[in-house]
Design a protein around this motif. Structure first.
Motif, PDB file in Angstrom:
ATOM      1  N   GLY A  64      20.050  21.902  11.622  1.00 34.81           N
ATOM      2  CA  GLY A  64      20.564  20.689  10.992  1.00 34.81           C
ATOM      3  C   GLY A  64      21.017  21.015   9.588  1.00 34.81           C
ATOM      4  O   GLY A  64      20.687  22.072   9.035  1.00 34.81           O
ATOM      5  N   MET A  65      21.773  20.095   9.013  1.00 28.92           N
ATOM      6  CA  MET A  65      22.220  20.305   7.645  1.00 28.92           C
ATOM      7  C   MET A  65      22.002  18.996   6.899  1.00 28.92           C
ATOM      8  O   MET A  65      22.391  17.934   7.409  1.00 28.92           O
ATOM      9  CB  MET A  65      23.712  20.648   7.657  1.00 28.92           C
ATOM     10  N   LEU A  66      21.386  19.031   5.747  1.00 27.24           N
ATOM     11  CA  LEU A  66      21.236  17.805   4.970  1.00 27.24           C
ATOM     12  C   LEU A  66      22.636  17.340   4.569  1.00 27.24           C
ATOM     13  O   LEU A  66      23.531  18.164   4.318  1.00 27.24           O
ATOM     14  CB  LEU A  66      20.365  18.033   3.740  1.00 27.24           C
ATOM     15  N   PRO A  67      22.825  16.019   4.505  1.00 24.18           N
ATOM     16  CA  PRO A  67      24.184  15.503   4.264  1.00 24.18           C
ATOM     17  C   PRO A  67      24.846  16.099   3.018  1.00 24.18           C
ATOM     18  O   PRO A  67      26.047  16.357   3.005  1.00 24.18           O
ATOM     19  CB  PRO A  67      23.954  14.004   4.101  1.00 24.18           C
ATOM     20  N   ARG A  68      24.075  16.320   1.965  1.00 20.95           N
ATOM     21  CA  ARG A  68      24.725  16.814   0.751  1.00 20.95           C
ATOM     22  C   ARG A  68      24.455  18.293   0.512  1.00 20.95           C
ATOM     23  O   ARG A  68      24.438  18.752  -0.644  1.00 20.95           O
ATOM     24  CB  ARG A  68      24.329  15.960  -0.468  1.00 20.95           C
ATOM     25  N   ALA A  69      24.267  19.053   1.598  1.00 20.78           N
ATOM     26  CA  ALA A  69      24.223  20.504   1.483  1.00 20.78           C
ATOM     27  C   ALA A  69      25.624  21.027   1.177  1.00 20.78           C
ATOM     28  O   ALA A  69      25.781  22.145   0.710  1.00 20.78           O
ATOM     29  CB  ALA A  69      23.718  21.114   2.789  1.00 20.78           C
ATOM     30  N   ARG A  73      29.972  15.046   0.836  1.00 17.02           N
ATOM     31  CA  ARG A  73      28.913  14.645   1.753  1.00 17.02           C
ATOM     32  C   ARG A  73      29.392  14.694   3.207  1.00 17.02           C
ATOM     33  O   ARG A  73      30.471  14.220   3.532  1.00 17.02           O
ATOM     34  CB  ARG A  73      28.472  13.216   1.406  1.00 17.02           C
ATOM     35  N   THR A  74      28.564  15.265   4.066  1.00 19.10           N
ATOM     36  CA  THR A  74      28.831  15.319   5.502  1.00 19.10           C
ATOM     37  C   THR A  74      28.055  14.200   6.166  1.00 19.10           C
ATOM     38  O   THR A  74      26.921  13.932   5.792  1.00 19.10           O
ATOM     39  CB  THR A  74      28.330  16.666   6.059  1.00 19.10           C
ATOM     40  N   ARG A  75      28.664  13.560   7.167  1.00 17.42           N
ATOM     41  CA  ARG A  75      27.975  12.466   7.845  1.00 17.42           C
ATOM     42  C   ARG A  75      26.706  12.977   8.545  1.00 17.42           C
ATOM     43  O   ARG A  75      26.709  14.008   9.191  1.00 17.42           O
ATOM     44  CB  ARG A  75      28.912  11.839   8.885  1.00 17.42           C
ATOM     45  N   ARG A  76      25.630  12.231   8.401  1.00 17.58           N
ATOM     46  CA  ARG A  76      24.343  12.560   9.018  1.00 17.58           C
ATOM     47  C   ARG A  76      24.488  12.468  10.538  1.00 17.58           C
ATOM     48  O   ARG A  76      24.958  11.453  11.058  1.00 17.58           O
ATOM     49  CB  ARG A  76      23.327  11.530   8.516  1.00 17.58           C
TER      50      ARG A  76
ATOM     51  N   ALA B  21      20.017  19.992  -6.237  1.00 17.88           N
ATOM     52  CA  ALA B  21      21.090  20.193  -5.259  1.00 17.88           C
ATOM     53  C   ALA B  21      22.383  20.482  -6.013  1.00 17.88           C
ATOM     54  O   ALA B  21      22.991  19.585  -6.599  1.00 17.88           O
ATOM     55  CB  ALA B  21      21.247  18.964  -4.358  1.00 17.88           C
ATOM     56  N   MET B  22      22.773  21.739  -5.969  1.00 13.52           N
ATOM     57  CA  MET B  22      23.902  22.264  -6.733  1.00 13.52           C
ATOM     58  C   MET B  22      25.172  21.424  -6.648  1.00 13.52           C
ATOM     59  O   MET B  22      25.915  21.292  -7.598  1.00 13.52           O
ATOM     60  CB  MET B  22      24.189  23.650  -6.161  1.00 13.52           C
ATOM     61  N   LYS B  23      25.421  20.827  -5.468  1.00 18.83           N
ATOM     62  CA  LYS B  23      26.717  20.187  -5.259  1.00 18.83           C
ATOM     63  C   LYS B  23      26.709  18.676  -5.445  1.00 18.83           C
ATOM     64  O   LYS B  23      27.774  18.067  -5.524  1.00 18.83           O
ATOM     65  CB  LYS B  23      27.233  20.541  -3.867  1.00 18.83           C
ATOM     66  N   ALA B  24      25.531  18.061  -5.490  1.00 16.05           N
ATOM     67  CA  ALA B  24      25.464  16.607  -5.572  1.00 16.05           C
ATOM     68  C   ALA B  24      25.675  16.126  -7.007  1.00 16.05           C
ATOM     69  O   ALA B  24      25.379  16.835  -7.962  1.00 16.05           O
ATOM     70  CB  ALA B  24      24.105  16.124  -5.052  1.00 16.05           C
TER      71      ALA B  24
END
Lengths: 238, 238, 238, 238, 238, 238
Positions: A64-69, A73-76, B21-24
């Motif tokens: 999985g990837m956290l949305p704000r990795a 932002r990627t949709r959950r 979180a580097m990108k947020a």
């Protein structure tokens, strides 16, 4: 010249921090540069129905990837209602890679689930996941061994993974995000500690590649896996 | 006697690490004892269709838990194909709590999404999420202010949340997992820095409770929120 | 001045019609003014697998709204493919509220499902659902008692629910839709016939509220629950 | 000895029947021995929103298997409510493989969807799909060219795919189902008519493989792709 | 002998109560004996995108059943996550039946959605739904006419529906649940007020039927539709 | 004049090719002119739980259409995540039609699933499916009989289906796509080899139809079913 200034055969700084998840039977936080993945191993000593009575266990993985990795932002996926094709492809790859070094009969009737959750993504999340999941798996196997729940040596050897690619015409090791977006060819290698292949996936993103280029990538991968194998050994010895 | 040996009115150690979180546009890792939540704020300066042209922005939240945040592995919601009722209830609560201290008109036509992902769960994940999400929100608002994308002061004041409960007959502050499972009454309080209520949710898990007990819980909550407000101030001043 | 002309502490006309669903073990049509909810209780004397063999039963609830219960048509959840977060929140609340007055061991190995379907919505559908579901539940318990399927008194006491709010600065009892939309604070109280709290949920829709305001709402709620308790008694005695 | 009695470097009989789908802009029925795949190309000259205005087209693919293409009936994915991870992995591979030989700018603002539906499955369905989809694609491109809807040569060269594997210790070409189940290593090669690699995927199903074995598989693949390329040329010349 | 003691050509008591849903543009509660359906008509004067600009409107229907309309509780479709095949079949039939008597061009650019929700089910829910939905539709058309939103007479004539069947060897009119379960042949007739067919669906549940039997069922249906047409006229004249 | 030049009572050329699916217990490719359907029968000799121990078997059907069976590409149902209402309606009809000629007790504890997948669609796909599925079913029954897994004659007689319609004012047999789109009335007849009705479905697409028209359609259907029955006999005798 690589955006990071690295030499063509230089990996990013790789760090492995073990036992970060208080409740898991095995866990680590692995970083390949700015890519950070939390890997946990969960042991179930009672198998799901379809696995029972076969005299062996199972190892599986979820990704999985956290949305704000990611940069935007990627949709959950839980909100979208399903895992994407990319997610499924990656978690199937992680599971296959780990099972390649596991003796499922020696594992006994236990199931180990590896969860690889990306906290920060900067390229190479699947290779970091495999490399880190091996650490969590090894700790979970120790947990089982301490409880005498195995039937012999479970791990046949170690496994790790690294990406390589053709970036601006040159073969390079361990692509970061900026390189990954632009690479003509992108390849992932999953290899054992003894240097054999478990999985190889190469894709021409731009022009098709030839055998010579593939050989160059394989040479780089061999070097990278060697370094990762040493890091895994050191982490497990700590 | 509480399992942790804490006094009835003692919270667990609370720590807030900003900009993890580097990108947020805003982020923090908040811990209430062994409960750890990663909170990120994502800013979109182009609004979704249904929000456009209303002269205001929006603040919303999503909540998730890593599969092995819990004692035994919890099924990944992305695999299950939907968010549980509990997850939806919590993320709706987080969103409402934050909007209570935001001037949406001053925010301008931006949307801020707060993602609260639980890395370790030991009770109080929703209150830790709200308290940490406020920090990520505050940083995202500063990001907008630095770019002159706001139309006035966005944050009316701070907001934080804490749980209380009746545990073995006594009112206690900040329940951990062991207490939560056994508590007769469980209540969550969301309050502003100035001590007013944004949301109050009390549930009798065992015997119904009376007004006196509720008053005792409100007293504890007021104390806890006071301490959290100081911690938030310190974190944002760092 | 309230839109309906009611005094601040006046509830809408509440009516309860029992045994409206020919096939259900318990049922009623409850109206809080123009809000109308059909509540049915369905008894299953053979439990689902996960509940079996624990020497107790279970009470659960589901909530729905007909598409045109509302001023403009609401999308049917069966068409949307899932229940909304709001629906799940409400049905979880109804289930918890009823279980608070049920002795699950005395219930024996039966499951009772309460379905609350809103035929017309004019504010307060969740409080009408809880108040009416109690009637349907009580009839279902009698049905079980007549068949000697219980192991002692199942209902510890009655339960009912009412909403209160701060409307144009004044605390008022039993908000209708027009008030609900505009209220600064909206609170739902679930209380037993003996006047204790089962659940309390208060939300600041506008400005945060203080303890004095909350006390005023609790006073109103106590009055309302008293009246509802009398109506429930009368309905069940009929 | 192979179950089919074939020599290690012998492919199964491959046949390609063009224009089998009356309504599609391109189509073929391709057989690799008992594996049969119906490939159709559908042209849309009006692009979906997200592709419009970029001055280029798109090529994508979907893959399916009839329920009784397999030895025991496989559940229909439309009934299951989603495509399996395996299906998504294969259709992503088909799409990538075809795009590697397409000049998307020359294609103009058209989208071509390749549907590969397996009527009978006996190993190698993904390689047959890619090889056949190229034929359907070539016919769809001709259809566009006849209508003067392209902006130059669309196809850079041909593409085909073949599997190889280590079966009972020996490298063999074009695995059928019986070999696939038992193979220690299974590899798929997607290559252009000029003999370069578009995609290479090798997996150790049993023991990890070494570079020498991989070289042997690459040699076999080169031979197989050469033969498929001739068959494709002949089919398109007919 | 019918379980209800009715003569072979006798319908159950049919009642129609108009304007039962305060907020809908048209509504009725229709009963065929113990079968009770709440029918509402919802008017949208702004059409969905795909219908706009065609100079005509649309009429559609949705069907649902409350969980405890049936003898044992039926799972709620919103919980199951989808509408059953039976539900979809019925709502498609209701929509087609109503559109057969509507001049969609005269309707103008409005959409009318008929919701038929079964409160109690005792056989014949689809025929009661069609018959009642016509009433709700007629009231919604009046609502549009009063606002001068139509372009001429919208309703060409009335429509109603009735079931017939072969029960214990004899043709009977208007099957109730007990008869429905046991009938050898089950047929539904949708007919206009002038006695023409809009839809006819006959199914052999036991032995296949012949033309003579079908003729007997058509005779019964004609009688039943005549009676329903009179009841519809009376209801709309009230 | 029909677009195809056929006489009003002329069917299209119907061909039936048996045993086209190597692995299925029964199969055929049936064509009604340009409509082509692949029908397979899959036997399971171990029943699903809910069917076990009732001393009888079951026959069920699923229907699908390849995306490019149609003039413009139709979205794949596996991608859409569900079967459409139309698909479910058709597969329920196929299942009912076949069960009407099967003695489920004689079938013994086996389940036969008929998959009807449309390769090309030119009107009449559901009638071709039923007619072809009977052939696949008959072969699957022989397969069971050869293994002595039945308890007596399973098939009571044959079953076939045909469409009729009122096209430009005249009753015609076996509508193709061009006629189907324009027909005022469209009817499907499922009949046994002995000429009795299993299912009849008539729909007024334009003006309602009367009994005389329905009689004309029934006469045509009788003729068509007679011809199909002969073709089925010939196919099964081959």
């Amino acid at each position: 010249m690589r955006p990071s200034g690295r030499a063509p055969d230089a990996m990013r700084a790789v760090t492995i921090e073990r036992n970060v998840a208080m409740k898991a039977e095995g866990s680590c936080l692995i970083a390949f540069g700015n890519t950070k993945v939390l890997c946990t191993a969960s042991v179930e000593t009672s198998l799901p129905g379809w696995l029972r009575g076969k005299g062996q266990g199972w190892v599986t993985a979820e990704y999985g990837m956290l949305p704000r990795a990611t940069g935007t932002r990627t949709r959950r996926e839980a909100t979208a209602g399903k895992q994407s094709g990319r997610t499924q492809e990656i978690q199937r790859l992680i599971g296959r890679s780990l099972r390649a070094v596991v003796d499922l009969t020696a594992l006994g009737e236990s199931q180990i689930t590896l969860d690889c959750d990306v906290l920060e993504a900067d390229g190479g999340t699947r290779t970091a996941s495999i490399t880190g999941a091996y650490i969590a798996l090894a700790d979970a196997v120790r947990w089982l061994e301490e409880r005498k729940l195995t039937k012999g040596p479970v791990l046949k050897e170690s496994v790790a993974a690294i990406s390589c690619g053709i970036y601006r015409g040159a073969p390079v090791l361990d692509l970061d995000y900026l390189e990954d977006v632009e690479a003509e060819t992108d390849a992932n290698f999953v290899m054992t500690g003894s240097g054999k292949f478990v999985e190889i996936q190469g894709t021409a993103e731009g022009a098709p590649f030839d055998r010579e280029e593939l050989n160059a990538l394989m040479n780089l991968a061999g070097k990278g896996i060697g370094e990762l194998t040493e890091l895994q050994k050191a982490a497990l010895a700590a």
